[in-house]
Design a protein around this motif. Sequence first.
Motif, PDB file in Angstrom:
ATOM      1  N   ALA A  37       0.065   0.644  16.433  1.00  0.00           N
ATOM      2  CA  ALA A  37      -1.253   0.005  16.455  1.00  0.00           C
ATOM      3  C   ALA A  37      -2.270   0.770  15.627  1.00  0.00           C
ATOM      4  CB  ALA A  37      -1.744  -0.120  17.898  1.00  0.00           C
ATOM      5  N   VAL A  38      -2.115   2.091  15.527  1.00  0.00           N
ATOM      6  CA  VAL A  38      -3.058   2.896  14.745  1.00  0.00           C
ATOM      7  C   VAL A  38      -2.645   2.958  13.274  1.00  0.00           C
ATOM      8  CG1 VAL A  38      -4.002   5.216  14.422  1.00  0.00           C
ATOM      9  CG2 VAL A  38      -3.746   4.276  16.729  1.00  0.00           C
ATOM     10  N   LEU A  39      -1.360   3.208  13.023  1.00  0.00           N
ATOM     11  CA  LEU A  39      -0.916   3.460  11.654  1.00  0.00           C
ATOM     12  C   LEU A  39      -0.837   2.200  10.797  1.00  0.00           C
ATOM     13  CD1 LEU A  39       1.865   6.131  12.257  1.00  0.00           C
ATOM     14  CD2 LEU A  39      -0.392   6.481  11.256  1.00  0.00           C
ATOM     15  N   LEU A  40      -0.433   1.073  11.385  1.00  0.00           N
ATOM     16  CA  LEU A  40      -0.281  -0.140  10.580  1.00  0.00           C
ATOM     17  C   LEU A  40      -1.605  -0.610   9.969  1.00  0.00           C
ATOM     18  CD1 LEU A  40       2.355  -2.197  12.606  1.00  0.00           C
ATOM     19  CD2 LEU A  40       2.620  -1.215  10.328  1.00  0.00           C
ATOM     20  N   PRO A  41      -2.713  -0.693  10.739  1.00  0.00           N
ATOM     21  CA  PRO A  41      -3.978  -1.104  10.100  1.00  0.00           C
ATOM     22  C   PRO A  41      -4.496  -0.099   9.079  1.00  0.00           C
ATOM     23  CG  PRO A  41      -4.083  -1.361  12.486  1.00  0.00           C
ATOM     24  CD  PRO A  41      -2.863  -0.562  12.197  1.00  0.00           C
ATOM     25  N   VAL A  42      -4.186   1.172   9.281  1.00  0.00           N
ATOM     26  CA  VAL A  42      -4.660   2.200   8.353  1.00  0.00           C
ATOM     27  C   VAL A  42      -3.868   2.159   7.048  1.00  0.00           C
ATOM     28  CG1 VAL A  42      -4.873   4.683   7.973  1.00  0.00           C
ATOM     29  CG2 VAL A  42      -5.549   3.696  10.163  1.00  0.00           C
ATOM     30  N   ALA A  43      -2.533   2.144   7.162  1.00  0.00           N
ATOM     31  CA  ALA A  43      -1.676   2.201   5.975  1.00  0.00           C
ATOM     32  C   ALA A  43      -1.491   0.837   5.315  1.00  0.00           C
ATOM     33  CB  ALA A  43      -0.325   2.780   6.348  1.00  0.00           C
ATOM     34  N   ARG A  44      -1.466  -0.220   6.131  1.00  0.00           N
ATOM     35  CA  ARG A  44      -1.296  -1.602   5.659  1.00  0.00           C
ATOM     36  C   ARG A  44      -0.118  -1.729   4.685  1.00  0.00           C
ATOM     37  NH1 ARG A  44      -6.986  -4.091   3.913  1.00  0.00           N
ATOM     38  NH2 ARG A  44      -5.706  -5.966   4.063  1.00  0.00           N
ATOM     39  N   PRO A  45       1.086  -1.358   5.119  1.00  0.00           N
ATOM     40  CA  PRO A  45       2.241  -1.482   4.219  1.00  0.00           C
ATOM     41  C   PRO A  45       2.576  -2.956   3.977  1.00  0.00           C
ATOM     42  CG  PRO A  45       2.963  -0.915   6.433  1.00  0.00           C
ATOM     43  CD  PRO A  45       1.463  -0.839   6.445  1.00  0.00           C
ATOM     44  N   ASN A  46       2.842  -3.310   2.743  1.00  0.00           N
ATOM     45  CA  ASN A  46       3.243  -4.675   2.389  1.00  0.00           C
ATOM     46  C   ASN A  46       4.758  -4.750   2.511  1.00  0.00           C
ATOM     47  OD1 ASN A  46       3.714  -7.206   1.329  1.00  0.00           O
ATOM     48  ND2 ASN A  46       2.202  -6.993  -0.308  1.00  0.00           N
ATOM     49  N   LEU A  47       5.226  -5.068   3.710  1.00  0.00           N
ATOM     50  CA  LEU A  47       6.656  -5.007   3.995  1.00  0.00           C
ATOM     51  C   LEU A  47       7.454  -5.973   3.124  1.00  0.00           C
ATOM     52  CD1 LEU A  47       6.494  -4.781   7.898  1.00  0.00           C
ATOM     53  CD2 LEU A  47       6.531  -2.930   6.223  1.00  0.00           C
ATOM     54  N   ARG A  48       6.858  -7.089   2.722  1.00  0.00           N
ATOM     55  CA  ARG A  48       7.586  -8.062   1.912  1.00  0.00           C
ATOM     56  C   ARG A  48       7.865  -7.548   0.503  1.00  0.00           C
ATOM     57  NH1 ARG A  48       3.924 -13.320   2.862  1.00  0.00           N
ATOM     58  NH2 ARG A  48       2.334 -11.687   2.629  1.00  0.00           N
ATOM     59  N   ARG A  49       7.126  -6.545   0.072  1.00  0.00           N
ATOM     60  CA  ARG A  49       7.321  -5.990  -1.261  1.00  0.00           C
ATOM     61  C   ARG A  49       8.246  -4.773  -1.264  1.00  0.00           C
ATOM     62  NH1 ARG A  49       3.854  -7.446  -5.441  1.00  0.00           N
ATOM     63  NH2 ARG A  49       2.289  -9.001  -4.876  1.00  0.00           N
ATOM     64  N   PHE A  50       8.679  -4.345  -0.092  1.00  0.00           N
ATOM     65  CA  PHE A  50       9.577  -3.194  -0.036  1.00  0.00           C
ATOM     66  C   PHE A  50      10.896  -3.527  -0.742  1.00  0.00           C
ATOM     67  CE2 PHE A  50       8.236  -0.316   3.742  1.00  0.00           C
ATOM     68  CZ  PHE A  50       6.929  -0.332   3.282  1.00  0.00           C
ATOM     69  N   THR A  51      11.382  -2.603  -1.553  1.00  0.00           N
ATOM     70  CA  THR A  51      12.708  -2.725  -2.141  1.00  0.00           C
ATOM     71  C   THR A  51      13.741  -2.194  -1.147  1.00  0.00           C
ATOM     72  OG1 THR A  51      12.653  -0.532  -3.134  1.00  0.00           O
ATOM     73  CG2 THR A  51      11.691  -2.349  -4.412  1.00  0.00           C
TER      74      THR A  51
END
Length: 279
Positions: A37-51
């Motif tokens: 809950a803390v790290l996801l809004p801060v980092a905002r990783p674009n999981l769909r773009r992960f290779t």
Amino acid sequence: MVAAAAGNQAGAALGARAFPDIGPVGVVAVRQFVAAAVLLPVARPNLRRFTWGQWWPTLLLGLVFATMNLSLYTAVDRVGLGLAVTLEFLGPLAVALAGSRTGGDLACAVVAGAGVYVLVLPGPSSDFAGVGLGLLAAVCWAAYILLNRLLGARLPGLQAPAAATAVSAAMYLPVAAVMVARGGFGAAAIGWAVGAGVLSSVVPYAADLIALRRVPPQFFGLLQSVHPVFAALAGAAILGQVPSAHVWLGIAIVVGTNVVAVALAGARAARAAAPAPAT
């Protein structure tokens, strides 16, 4: 790294206070949810773009988070915080010794084994299940160091721990659903577990990733020497778990062995980097 270690062990002690109400698995579940809950809004990783090259270590790191935390907390519940974390600390020590076949490193491995024996003092009343869980946490901690180092080079910012924590949190959703259905989450237990999530997950995950971008794994392993000491102090101050003399001696042997092992590795690296003498 020192602040991350202190927060980690203080958080572990806080989480242990919730064991009577929700058990280690409940604390770990809440800890993963808080971290995500803390790290996801801060980092905002674009999981769909992960290779795939970014996904596979992320998935492995999520599995490591889930396994390391549960095995450690269950070990803490069975054998105490200081003993459990010292056993887990063998993971960074293994990273420091990995790949070396020198006599000095072999001696360090033998001394570390002797330190573990002094720490545990095996006997008929020993909790070997708790010791085994602490050693499983050690394997996970070694994997955590190596995977974090790899992901720090492949993903920017805090995307790696954020995505891996989300994977780990998803693994604990069934646990949370069962506990909510049974009415197992009390306000006090949630408070302790949330504190564990912030201090033992959010702070060290972020700090360790940033540190591993700047220092080699061996030096990182050296600084992890403070974990067993902080764990023993946190256990005594927060949980009233005052280590016996043989536990303090075992902690000193294992920590001292790590310092020597990393110093030897640093000396070898310095010799290898030195220019060859002119001929």
